[in-house]
Design a protein around this motif. Structure first.
Motif, PDB file in Angstrom:
ATOM      1  N   GLY A  93       0.791  -1.223   0.000  1.00 56.54           N
ATOM      2  CA  GLY A  93       0.000   0.000   0.000  1.00 56.54           C
ATOM      3  C   GLY A  93       0.826   1.277   0.000  1.00 56.54           C
ATOM      4  O   GLY A  93       2.037   1.272   0.231  1.00 56.54           O
ATOM      5  N   ALA A  94       0.136   2.388  -0.220  1.00 58.78           N
ATOM      6  CA  ALA A  94       0.776   3.683  -0.468  1.00 58.78           C
ATOM      7  C   ALA A  94       1.657   4.168   0.667  1.00 58.78           C
ATOM      8  O   ALA A  94       2.724   4.739   0.437  1.00 58.78           O
ATOM      9  CB  ALA A  94      -0.289   4.730  -0.789  1.00 58.78           C
ATOM     10  N   THR A  95       1.231   3.965   1.908  1.00 60.41           N
ATOM     11  CA  THR A  95       1.990   4.535   3.029  1.00 60.41           C
ATOM     12  C   THR A  95       2.848   3.500   3.742  1.00 60.41           C
ATOM     13  O   THR A  95       3.295   3.725   4.864  1.00 60.41           O
ATOM     14  CB  THR A  95       1.047   5.225   4.034  1.00 60.41           C
ATOM     15  N   ALA A 133      -4.395  -1.552   4.421  1.00 59.64           N
ATOM     16  CA  ALA A 133      -5.005  -0.697   5.445  1.00 59.64           C
ATOM     17  C   ALA A 133      -6.096  -1.475   6.162  1.00 59.64           C
ATOM     18  O   ALA A 133      -6.856  -2.226   5.545  1.00 59.64           O
ATOM     19  CB  ALA A 133      -5.587   0.552   4.791  1.00 59.64           C
ATOM     20  N   LYS A 134      -6.177  -1.284   7.463  1.00 62.44           N
ATOM     21  CA  LYS A 134      -7.173  -1.996   8.252  1.00 62.44           C
ATOM     22  C   LYS A 134      -8.544  -1.347   8.126  1.00 62.44           C
ATOM     23  O   LYS A 134      -9.563  -2.012   8.007  1.00 62.44           O
ATOM     24  CB  LYS A 134      -6.736  -2.020   9.721  1.00 62.44           C
ATOM     25  N   HIS A 155      -0.868   2.155   6.463  1.00 62.08           N
ATOM     26  CA  HIS A 155      -0.312   0.855   6.080  1.00 62.08           C
ATOM     27  C   HIS A 155       0.842   0.470   7.005  1.00 62.08           C
ATOM     28  O   HIS A 155       1.395   1.330   7.701  1.00 62.08           O
ATOM     29  CB  HIS A 155       0.167   0.899   4.623  1.00 62.08           C
ATOM     30  N   PRO A 156       1.264  -0.786   7.001  1.00 63.68           N
ATOM     31  CA  PRO A 156       2.260  -1.264   7.964  1.00 63.68           C
ATOM     32  C   PRO A 156       3.667  -0.701   7.743  1.00 63.68           C
ATOM     33  O   PRO A 156       4.023  -0.257   6.651  1.00 63.68           O
ATOM     34  CB  PRO A 156       2.260  -2.784   7.747  1.00 63.68           C
ATOM     35  N   GLY A 175      -3.113  -2.222   8.671  1.00 64.73           N
ATOM     36  CA  GLY A 175      -3.116  -1.070   9.564  1.00 64.73           C
ATOM     37  C   GLY A 175      -1.728  -0.484   9.784  1.00 64.73           C
ATOM     38  O   GLY A 175      -0.712  -1.055   9.381  1.00 64.73           O
ATOM     39  N   ARG A 176      -1.698   0.663  10.471  1.00 61.85           N
ATOM     40  CA  ARG A 176      -0.420   1.330  10.756  1.00 61.85           C
ATOM     41  C   ARG A 176       0.207   0.687  11.983  1.00 61.85           C
ATOM     42  O   ARG A 176       0.183   1.232  13.100  1.00 61.85           O
ATOM     43  CB  ARG A 176      -0.649   2.826  10.973  1.00 61.85           C
TER      44      ARG A 176
END
Length: 380
Positions: free
Chosen positions: A214-216, A233-234, A251-252, A268-269
């Motif tokens: 994912g993007a982040t 993302a969660k 994102h992780p 999730g982060r």
């Protein structure tokens, strides 16, 4: 149906398809003179880039050390022209082209040329990083014969080449074009990497199909993923109008030396600490401390898909030489021991009314099918 009636119906269809209301959010107003983003042009840019970064593997196969400077020079010149045009297309696409003047278009073209030059000047650095990615893929795959095979065949190198160029363009503020580049790799390899993601050196993906980054996402050095891994993302926080809030970290983060096996999903982060191992088919939604492991737990069962899949590892001999325990499930590293009385109780409960299965298991427990079981060994 008559020809006139058919023509009339087609005309009505054209009118309906041209209605401004039906085009809302689906139509891009183009200004004459502005270049259009082109998938075909971007494929040429990617091919030129690969031939510059990996000469002899892509592009002209007759290149040698005495002519390499000439070949790279010709390709860089072509790349600069084509990349400038597509960067300009991205800039125009993102702006309100209808209100642009010819002077503004000239300024945008000059800006595109500067960005293209800056991106190409990053190629020496990108080659060094990609060299570590090639090394990681080669070292991580016993089936690989040479690094040349990795460069020529492995989807991860193709996907990472697209991604690393796209990431440079993203950081230089180019709209749309970076995403188109990574989507070309997605179509070619099945590996979906967002150009905004941050990925360190010595990175590899084994096999690759179905991987989503994912993007982040932030990925450290010496990280290895396997096929089907999702770094996603969660959930999406919503604004007061119920729309997803964009641009936030979601994102992780994978720190250095992490391994993530096939079809694992990390959402999730959250932070996966240095040296962690995430097993296959595992869902992770919470932080993992450095050097920890997470595997899918095995279920304790008497049968798998059929009676023939009963797993009996070994008998365990007690100190008084009486066999009273049986390994009924689990891998050698995670054996589950069960007292025979408890096993018999489970047999009665699970197979009540199924005389054949119940008798088979009881015979197995009492040793009448010893050919299916290893010789008893000591607990020690």
């Amino acid at each position: 149906m008559s020809k006139d009636k058919l023509t009339h119906q087609l005309t009505e269809t054209i009118e309906e398809l041209s209605c401004p209301k039906s085009l809302k959010g689906l139509f891009h107003q183009h200004r004459d003179g502005n270049p259009l983003p082109s998938g075909k042009a971007l494929e040429e840019i990617i091919n030129l880039s690969r031939s510059i970064l990996f000469p002899g593997y892509y592009g002209n196969s007759s290149v040698n050390i005495s002519t390499i400077k000439y070949h790279i020079g010709v390709r860089v010149e072509k790349l600069y022209e084509k990349l400038t045009e597509q960067i300009l297309a991205g800039l125009c696409f993102a702006n309100d082209c209808e209100s642009e003047t010819s002077q503004e278009l000239l300024r945008q073209r000059a800006k595109a040329g500067v960005i293209a030059a800056k991106a190409i000047m990053e190629f020496p650095r990108l080659r060094k990083i990609l060299a570590t990615d090639v090394e990681a893929a080669y070292e991580g795959d016993p089936a690989a014969v040479s690094q040349g095979e990795i460069i020529s065949c492995y989807p991860v190198i193709k996907a990472l080449t697209n991604y690393r160029i796209a990431h440079v363009l993203f950081e230089l503020g180019v709209p749309l074009i970076p995403r188109m580049m990574t989507e070309l790799a997605h179509s070619e390899t099945g590996i979906d990497i967002h150009p905004e993601a941050t990925i360190g050196k010595h990175f590899t993906i084994d096999h690759g199909t179905g991987v989503v980054i994912g993007a982040t996402c932030i990925i450290g050095n010496n990280v290895k993923l396997y096929q089907g891994v999702t770094l996603g993302a969660k959930s999406f926080p919503l604004d007061k109008d119920g729309n997803p809030i964009k641009g936030i970290p979601r994102h992780p983060i994978l720190e250095d030396d992490v391994i993530v096996y096939a079809n694992a999903t990390i959402l999730g982060r959250i932070t996966i600490g240095k040296g962690c191992v995430v097993g296959a088919n595992v869902w992770v939604t919470k932080d993992m401390q450095p050097k920890t492991k997470k595997y899918k737990k095995e279920k304790l069962t008497l049968f798998g898909h059929s009676m023939g899949s009963l797993i009996v590892r070994k008998y365990v001999k007690t100190h008084d030489d009486e066999i009273d325990k049986l390994v009924v499930c689990g891998s050698p590293s995670k054996r589950a021991f069960m007292d025979i009385p408890i096993l018999i109780t489970k047999i009665i409960k699970k197979f009540k009314g199924d005389r054949y299965r119940s008798e088979f298991l009881q015979k197995l427990v009492f040793g009448k099918y010893n050919e299916k079981i290893k010789e008893p060994i000591s607990e020690n």
